[in-house]
Write an enzyme that holds these catalytic residues in place. Structure first.
Site, PDB file in Angstrom:
ATOM      1  N   PHE A 102       0.848  -1.193   0.000  1.00  0.00           N
ATOM      2  CA  PHE A 102       0.000   0.000   0.000  1.00  0.00           C
ATOM      3  C   PHE A 102       0.891   1.254   0.000  1.00  0.00           C
ATOM      4  CE2 PHE A 102      -2.615   3.095   2.512  1.00  0.00           C
ATOM      5  CZ  PHE A 102      -3.556   3.317   1.519  1.00  0.00           C
ATOM      6  N   ASP A 173       6.338  -3.317   8.796  1.00  0.00           N
ATOM      7  CA  ASP A 173       4.980  -2.894   8.466  1.00  0.00           C
ATOM      8  C   ASP A 173       4.090  -4.130   8.585  1.00  0.00           C
ATOM      9  OD1 ASP A 173       2.579  -2.054   7.475  1.00  0.00           O
ATOM     10  OD2 ASP A 173       3.424  -0.918   5.790  1.00  0.00           O
ATOM     11  N   HIS A 176      -0.878  -5.941   7.742  1.00  0.00           N
ATOM     12  CA  HIS A 176      -1.651  -7.121   7.306  1.00  0.00           C
ATOM     13  C   HIS A 176      -1.494  -8.283   8.281  1.00  0.00           C
ATOM     14  CE1 HIS A 176      -1.294  -5.937   2.730  1.00  0.00           C
ATOM     15  NE2 HIS A 176      -1.804  -4.980   3.468  1.00  0.00           N
ATOM     16  N   GLN A 199      -7.627   0.017  10.118  1.00  0.00           N
ATOM     17  CA  GLN A 199      -8.540   0.519   9.075  1.00  0.00           C
ATOM     18  C   GLN A 199      -9.568  -0.579   8.755  1.00  0.00           C
ATOM     19  OE1 GLN A 199      -8.116  -0.757   5.745  1.00  0.00           O
ATOM     20  NE2 GLN A 199      -9.553   0.606   4.707  1.00  0.00           N
ATOM     21  N   LYS A 202      -8.839  -4.229   7.621  1.00  0.00           N
ATOM     22  CA  LYS A 202      -7.770  -4.977   8.283  1.00  0.00           C
ATOM     23  C   LYS A 202      -8.315  -6.059   9.228  1.00  0.00           C
ATOM     24  CE  LYS A 202      -5.049  -2.671   5.839  1.00  0.00           C
ATOM     25  NZ  LYS A 202      -4.162  -1.552   5.983  1.00  0.00           N
ATOM     26  N   ARG A 231       3.971  16.397  24.397  1.00  0.00           N
ATOM     27  CA  ARG A 231       3.924  16.403  25.868  1.00  0.00           C
ATOM     28  C   ARG A 231       4.770  15.262  26.433  1.00  0.00           C
ATOM     29  NH1 ARG A 231      -2.167  17.035  25.365  1.00  0.00           N
ATOM     30  NH2 ARG A 231      -2.448  19.277  25.404  1.00  0.00           N
ATOM     31  N   TYR A 238       0.248  22.281  29.294  1.00  0.00           N
ATOM     32  CA  TYR A 238       0.729  23.283  28.337  1.00  0.00           C
ATOM     33  C   TYR A 238       2.242  23.296  28.193  1.00  0.00           C
ATOM     34  CZ  TYR A 238      -3.915  25.056  27.371  1.00  0.00           C
ATOM     35  OH  TYR A 238      -5.214  25.161  26.955  1.00  0.00           O
ATOM     36  N   ARG A 248      -3.826  11.192  18.589  1.00  0.00           N
ATOM     37  CA  ARG A 248      -4.479  10.277  19.520  1.00  0.00           C
ATOM     38  C   ARG A 248      -5.774   9.679  18.947  1.00  0.00           C
ATOM     39  NH1 ARG A 248      -3.658  15.098  22.662  1.00  0.00           N
ATOM     40  NH2 ARG A 248      -5.904  15.360  22.489  1.00  0.00           N
TER      41      ARG A 248
HETATM   42  C1  LIG Z   1      -3.426  -0.415   5.452  1.00  0.00           C
HETATM   43  C2  LIG Z   1      -1.955  -0.337   5.344  1.00  0.00           C
HETATM   44  C3  LIG Z   1      -1.182   0.653   5.997  1.00  0.00           C
HETATM   45  C4  LIG Z   1      -1.747   1.767   6.836  1.00  0.00           C
HETATM   46  O1  LIG Z   1      -2.951   2.169   6.428  1.00  0.00           O
HETATM   47  P1  LIG Z   1      -3.896   3.217   7.192  1.00  0.00           P
HETATM   48  O2  LIG Z   1      -5.053   3.267   6.253  1.00  0.00           O
HETATM   49  O3  LIG Z   1      -3.144   4.474   7.291  1.00  0.00           O
HETATM   50  O4  LIG Z   1      -4.257   2.670   8.536  1.00  0.00           O
HETATM   51  C5  LIG Z   1       0.190   0.582   5.891  1.00  0.00           C
HETATM   52  N1  LIG Z   1       0.790  -0.399   5.184  1.00  0.00           N
HETATM   53  C6  LIG Z   1       0.089  -1.361   4.550  1.00  0.00           C
HETATM   54  C7  LIG Z   1       0.822  -2.428   3.819  1.00  0.00           C
HETATM   55  C8  LIG Z   1      -1.308  -1.351   4.587  1.00  0.00           C
HETATM   56  O5  LIG Z   1      -1.992  -2.291   3.925  1.00  0.00           O
END
Ligand SMILES: *Cc1c(COP(=O)(O)O)cnc(C)c1O
Length: 410
Positions: A102, A173, A176, A199, A202, A231, A238, A248
Site C-alpha cells: 500500500f 509494516d 496485514h 482501518q 484490516k 507532551r 501546556y 491520539r
Molecule cells: C493499510 C496499510 C497501511 C496503513 O494504512 P492506514 O489506512 O493508514 O491505517 C500501511 N501499510 C500497509 C501495507 C497497509 O496495507
C-alpha cells in the site's frame, strides 16, 4: 469480450454461482454495541491523557504481541511515520521499501523528507528479497521497512542479519499481520518497531486506527510524546517538549478494539488453517500456484490469500477477465495493485511538494520485474473475510477456479 460467452456454464453468463456463502466483515455482536454504548453514556469520549480504555487496549495489544510497549495513533500510516522519526532518520536518508505494498509504506518516507528506495520482492513470497536488499544498500541507507505482505512473514532472520551488519533500523509494516507469527514470535515484535493498521479492511479494526509496538525504551518515549503534541507523561498540559502532533485515537475506538481483540486469536487460527487447506487444493490445479509459506515455522494471518495465475492454462484469458469471472462465481477477490508503487504519479512526477527528494533520484528508471509481473499478470487476492469460512467454502473456491478453467478450455 468474454471468450466463453457460448458455454453458458459460468455465473458471469447468468448461471448459478459456485460459492454460495457470504462473508461479512466486520464481525461484531451485542457486546461490542454495549461496550460502545456504555462509553458514550460516560461522556468521556476523548483521550487527553492517553489513559482509560486507550491505555487498557494498548496494554492488551502489547501483551498479545509479546512486546514491551504499544502506542496507539490515528492510523497505520502515522504509526509508520512515528517509528521512522523515532529511529532518527534525517532528510535525504534512504529507506528501503518493497514496491508491492500500500502507498503508505513509501509515502511516509517522503513525509519525513527521506528517499524511498524500492527493492524487488521474491517471486515465491511477494515479500522483500533479502539478496536484493543487500545490493541496494548505500552509505545513505538508514532503515528497512519489511512489509509482511498479506500476513506472510518476511525472512526476518536474513533481514535482521543485514541490518546488524550495516547498522540499519528495521521497522516492520505489520498492517496485514495482526496475530501472525515467525518462529513463535508475533510479527511486529521482532524489529526495532512494528506498525499496525486498524482501518476497516484490516484483520483487527475500529474503522480507522493504528498502533506501533516496540521493546526499546528510547523509541517508546519519543513516539509516546510525538503522538501527544510533544507532551511528556509526567509533564504539564501546556508544556510541549517535542515537535509532535495530535495523533491520539478516541476512547470509542479503544473499547471497540478491546472487544475485537478477544476474537483475533481464534480468527487468525481459522484463517491459517483454511490457508493451509486451500494451498493443498489449489496446488493441484494446473496454472495456479499459491505463494510459498517457506520452510520455517510460521503462522500466516491471511489478510489476503494470494495465488499466482498463469493464463496459458486458462485459454489465454487475461487476469482481469479471470477475476471478473471469479467474482461472479461469488468469491470475494481482486487482481490487486495495477502497478508497482514507483509507477505512482507522486514518484514519477516528483512535483513541488517532493522538495526533499534530490534531483539525482529518478523513479522513471526503477524497474522491479517480479513486482511488475505480480501486478500485471500473476497475483490474485482472496480477501481475509473469505478465509474465515468453512472447509467446504474452501472447496467451493477451488471448484470455482476449476469450473472457469474447464469452461475456457472447452
Ligand atoms: C493499510 C496499510 C497501511 C496503513 O494504512 P492506514 O489506512 O493508514 O491505517 C500501511 N501499510 C500497509 C501495507 C497497509 O496495507
Amino acid at each position: 469480450m468474454i471468450k466463453t460467452a457460448s458455454t453458458g456454464l459460468l455465473a458471469i453468463e447468468g448461471c448459478e454461482k459456485v460459492v454460495t456463502s457470504t462473508f461479512p466483515w466486520p464481525i461484531y455482536d451485542e457486546q461490542d454495541v454495549q461496550a460502545v454504548a456504555d462509553l458514550v453514556r460516560t461522556g468521556q469520549w476523548g483521550n487527553p491523557d492517553c489513559a482509560g480504555a486507550v491505555a487498557e487496549f494498548e496494554q492488551q495489544f502489547a501483551r498479545y504481541c509479546g512486546s514491551k510497549y504499544a502506542i496507539s495513533c490515528v492510523n497505520g500510516s502515522v504509526s509508520l511515520r512515528l517509528a521512522l522519526i523515532a529511529c532518527g532518520v534525517r532528510p535525504g536518508d534512504e529507506i528501503i521499501v518493497p514496491p508491492y505494498t500500500f502507498i503508505a509504506t513509501a509515502s511516509v518516507v517522503l513525509e519525513v523528507n527521506c528517499v524511498p528506495v524500492f527493492v524487488d520482492i521474491h517471486p515465491d513470497t511477494y515479500n522483500l528479497d533479502p539478496a536484493a536488499i543487500e545490493a541496494a544498500i548505500t552509505e545513505r541507507t538508514k532503515a528497512i521497512i519489511p512489509v509482511h505482505f498479506a500476513g506472510l512473514p518476511c525472512d526476518m532472520e536474513a533481514i535482521l542479519d543485514i541490518a546488524r551488519r550495516h547498522t540499519l533500523r528495521v521497522i516492520e509494516d505489520a498492517a496485514h499481520a495482526h496475530g501472525a507469527e515467525y518462529k513463535g514470535q508475533k510479527l511486529g515484535s521482532i524489529g526495532d518497531a512494528g506498525s499496525f493498521s486498524f482501518q476497516s479492511s484490516k484483520n483487527l479494526t475500529s474503522g480507522e486506527g493504528g498502533m506501533v509496538i516496540t521493546n526499546d525504551d528510547a523509541l517508546y518515549q519519543t513516539m509516546n510524546s510525538l503522538r501527544n503534541v510533544g507532551r511528556l507523561p509526567d509533564g504539564q498540559w501546556y508544556d510541549h517538549f517535542n515537535p509532535g502532533c495530535n495523533y491520539r485515537i478516541t476512547q470509542l475506538q479503544a473499547v471497540l478494539l478491546s472487544q475485537q481483540l478477544t476474537r483475533l486469536e481464534e480468527q487468525t487460527r481459522i484463517r491459517n488453517e483454511n490457508g493451509l487447506y486451500l494451498d493443498s487444493l489449489l496446488e493441484n490445479i494446473d496454472g495456479i500456484t499459491p505463494l510459498s509459506r517457506g520452510q520455517v515455522e510460521i503462522r500466516h494471518s491471511y489478510h489476503l490469500y494470494i495465488f499466482k495465475y498463469d493464463k496459458a492454462t486458462f485459454g489465454m484469458l487475461s487476469k482481469k477477465e479471470f477475476v471478473a469471472m471469479l467474482l461472479a462465481e461469488g468469491l470475494p477477490c481482486s487482481s490487486g495493485y495495477p502497478h508497482p508503487l514507483y509507477k505512482q504519479p507522486v514518484f514519477q512526477e516528483k512535483n513541488w511538494l517532493c522538495y526533499a527528494l534530490p534531483d539525482s533520484v529518478d523513479y522513471s528508471t526503477v524497474y522491479c520485474p517480479v513486482a511488475e509481473r505480480a501486478c500485471a499478470d500473476e497475483a490474485v487476492w482472496i480477501f481475509q473475510q473469505a478465509m474465515l469460512g468453512t472447509r467446504s467454502d474452501m472447496d467451493s473456491f477451488a471448484d470455482a477456479i476449476r469450473k472457469i478453467q474447464q469452461a475456457v478450455n472447452q
